[in-house]
Design a protein around this motif. Structure first.
Motif, mmCIF file in Angstrom:
data_model
loop_
_atom_site.group_PDB
_atom_site.id
_atom_site.type_symbol
_atom_site.label_atom_id
_atom_site.label_comp_id
_atom_site.label_asym_id
_atom_site.label_seq_id
_atom_site.Cartn_x
_atom_site.Cartn_y
_atom_site.Cartn_z
ATOM 1 N N LEU A 112 14.431 61.266 8.282
ATOM 2 C CA LEU A 112 13.064 60.829 8.545
ATOM 3 C C LEU A 112 12.577 61.534 9.796
ATOM 4 C CD1 LEU A 112 10.682 58.913 7.904
ATOM 5 C CD2 LEU A 112 11.781 57.254 9.430
ATOM 6 N N VAL A 113 11.481 62.284 9.660
ATOM 7 C CA VAL A 113 10.900 62.994 10.795
ATOM 8 C C VAL A 113 9.924 62.073 11.520
ATOM 9 C CG1 VAL A 113 9.499 64.975 11.502
ATOM 10 C CG2 VAL A 113 11.197 65.228 9.676
ATOM 11 N N GLN A 114 9.044 61.423 10.753
ATOM 12 C CA GLN A 114 8.092 60.486 11.341
ATOM 13 C C GLN A 114 7.445 59.653 10.262
ATOM 14 O OE1 GLN A 114 4.773 62.267 13.353
ATOM 15 N NE2 GLN A 114 3.828 62.999 11.498
ATOM 16 N N THR A 115 6.844 58.542 10.671
ATOM 17 C CA THR A 115 6.000 57.757 9.789
ATOM 18 C C THR A 115 4.658 57.582 10.480
ATOM 19 O OG1 THR A 115 6.794 55.673 10.700
ATOM 20 C CG2 THR A 115 7.871 56.451 8.715
ATOM 21 N N VAL A 116 3.614 57.713 9.696
ATOM 22 C CA VAL A 116 2.253 57.484 10.178
ATOM 23 C C VAL A 116 1.561 56.652 9.112
ATOM 24 C CG1 VAL A 116 0.068 58.533 10.846
ATOM 25 C CG2 VAL A 116 2.201 59.694 11.404
ATOM 26 N N GLY A 117 1.273 55.410 9.446
ATOM 27 C CA GLY A 117 0.659 54.525 8.460
ATOM 28 C C GLY A 117 1.570 54.342 7.267
ATOM 29 N N HIS A 118 1.079 54.699 6.098
ATOM 30 C CA HIS A 118 1.863 54.557 4.867
ATOM 31 C C HIS A 118 2.537 55.854 4.454
ATOM 32 C CE1 HIS A 118 0.503 50.506 4.108
ATOM 33 N NE2 HIS A 118 -0.736 50.888 4.369
ATOM 34 N N ILE A 119 2.550 56.846 5.330
ATOM 35 C CA ILE A 119 3.122 58.153 5.013
ATOM 36 C C ILE A 119 4.422 58.353 5.785
ATOM 37 C CG2 ILE A 119 2.762 60.659 5.079
ATOM 38 C CD1 ILE A 119 0.798 59.339 3.236
ATOM 39 N N ALA A 120 5.465 58.787 5.066
ATOM 40 C CA ALA A 120 6.742 59.146 5.688
ATOM 41 C C ALA A 120 6.967 60.638 5.498
ATOM 42 C CB ALA A 120 7.882 58.369 5.056
ATOM 43 N N VAL A 121 7.374 61.311 6.553
ATOM 44 C CA VAL A 121 7.695 62.741 6.493
ATOM 45 C C VAL A 121 9.211 62.853 6.463
ATOM 46 C CG1 VAL A 121 7.505 64.974 7.629
ATOM 47 C CG2 VAL A 121 5.605 63.352 7.767
ATOM 48 N N LEU A 122 9.731 63.508 5.420
ATOM 49 C CA LEU A 122 11.172 63.658 5.229
ATOM 50 C C LEU A 122 11.566 65.121 5.245
ATOM 51 C CD1 LEU A 122 11.600 61.184 2.240
ATOM 52 C CD2 LEU A 122 11.932 60.694 4.656
ATOM 53 N N PHE A 123 12.771 65.391 5.763
ATOM 54 C CA PHE A 123 13.280 66.756 5.824
ATOM 55 C C PHE A 123 14.730 66.771 5.374
ATOM 56 C CE2 PHE A 123 15.503 70.096 8.325
ATOM 57 C CZ PHE A 123 14.895 71.197 7.751
ATOM 58 N N ARG A 124 15.045 67.720 4.507
ATOM 59 C CA ARG A 124 16.425 67.985 4.117
ATOM 60 C C ARG A 124 16.552 69.478 3.853
ATOM 61 N NH1 ARG A 124 18.608 65.578 -1.305
ATOM 62 N NH2 ARG A 124 17.643 67.456 -2.086
ATOM 63 N N PRO A 125 17.268 70.197 4.729
ATOM 64 C CA PRO A 125 17.403 71.644 4.517
ATOM 65 C C PRO A 125 18.235 71.933 3.273
ATOM 66 C CG PRO A 125 18.800 70.944 6.322
ATOM 67 C CD PRO A 125 17.995 69.751 5.902
ATOM 68 N N ARG A 126 17.926 73.035 2.632
ATOM 69 C CA ARG A 126 18.703 73.460 1.471
ATOM 70 C C ARG A 126 20.108 73.850 1.918
ATOM 71 N NH1 ARG A 126 14.250 76.848 0.721
ATOM 72 N NH2 ARG A 126 12.698 75.832 -0.562
ATOM 73 N N ALA A 127 21.059 73.722 1.023
ATOM 74 C CA ALA A 127 22.441 74.078 1.352
ATOM 75 C C ALA A 127 22.607 75.594 1.498
ATOM 76 C CB ALA A 127 23.384 73.556 0.279
ATOM 77 N N SER A 128 21.886 76.351 0.669
ATOM 78 C CA SER A 128 22.066 77.806 0.673
ATOM 79 C C SER A 128 21.287 78.493 1.799
ATOM 80 C CB SER A 128 21.654 78.384 -0.680
ATOM 81 O OG SER A 128 20.319 78.011 -0.984
#
Length: 105
Positions: free
Chosen positions: A74-90
């Motif tokens: 979880l990078v951040q939440t603003v109101g009803h929005i969540a920002v998610l990050f997951r780098p690719r394995a390759s």
């Protein structure tokens, strides 16, 4: 994945222009929604998810369940929005700042 404050700031800036790619509907967090989030993370790495119409505590539980199931950060939440990050394995399209003291790269 633990992100430093500088890395979170970088990802927030990158996510600013993004539109939510997954919207939770009336049925909430289902297997189909989790699959959609998995696919979006694999393609884009950095996504926004909209979690509308729920109370703050329930929203937090849903976001925690998403991050646990998808292994995203979880990078951040603003109101009803969540920002998610997951780098690719390759490889990753994002060049995260190196952890360390400000001014060092």
């Amino acid at each position: 994945m633990n992100l430093t404050a500088r890395q979170r700031q970088y990802l927030r800036a990158e996510a600013h222009h993004l539109k939510p790619v997954v919207l939770l509907g009336q049925h909430g967090l289902t297997e189909a929604v989790l699959l959609e989030i998995e696919q979006a993370l694999e393609i884009h790495e950095l996504i926004k998810v909209r979690v509308p119409g729920v109370e703050r505590d329930e929203k937090r539980q849903i976001i925690d369940a998403i991050t646990d199931e998808t292994k995203a950060t979880l990078v951040q939440t603003v109101g009803h929005i969540a920002v998610l990050f997951r780098p690719r394995a390759s490889y990753s399209d994002f060049n995260l700042p190196k952890p360390g003291k400000p001014g060092q790269q």
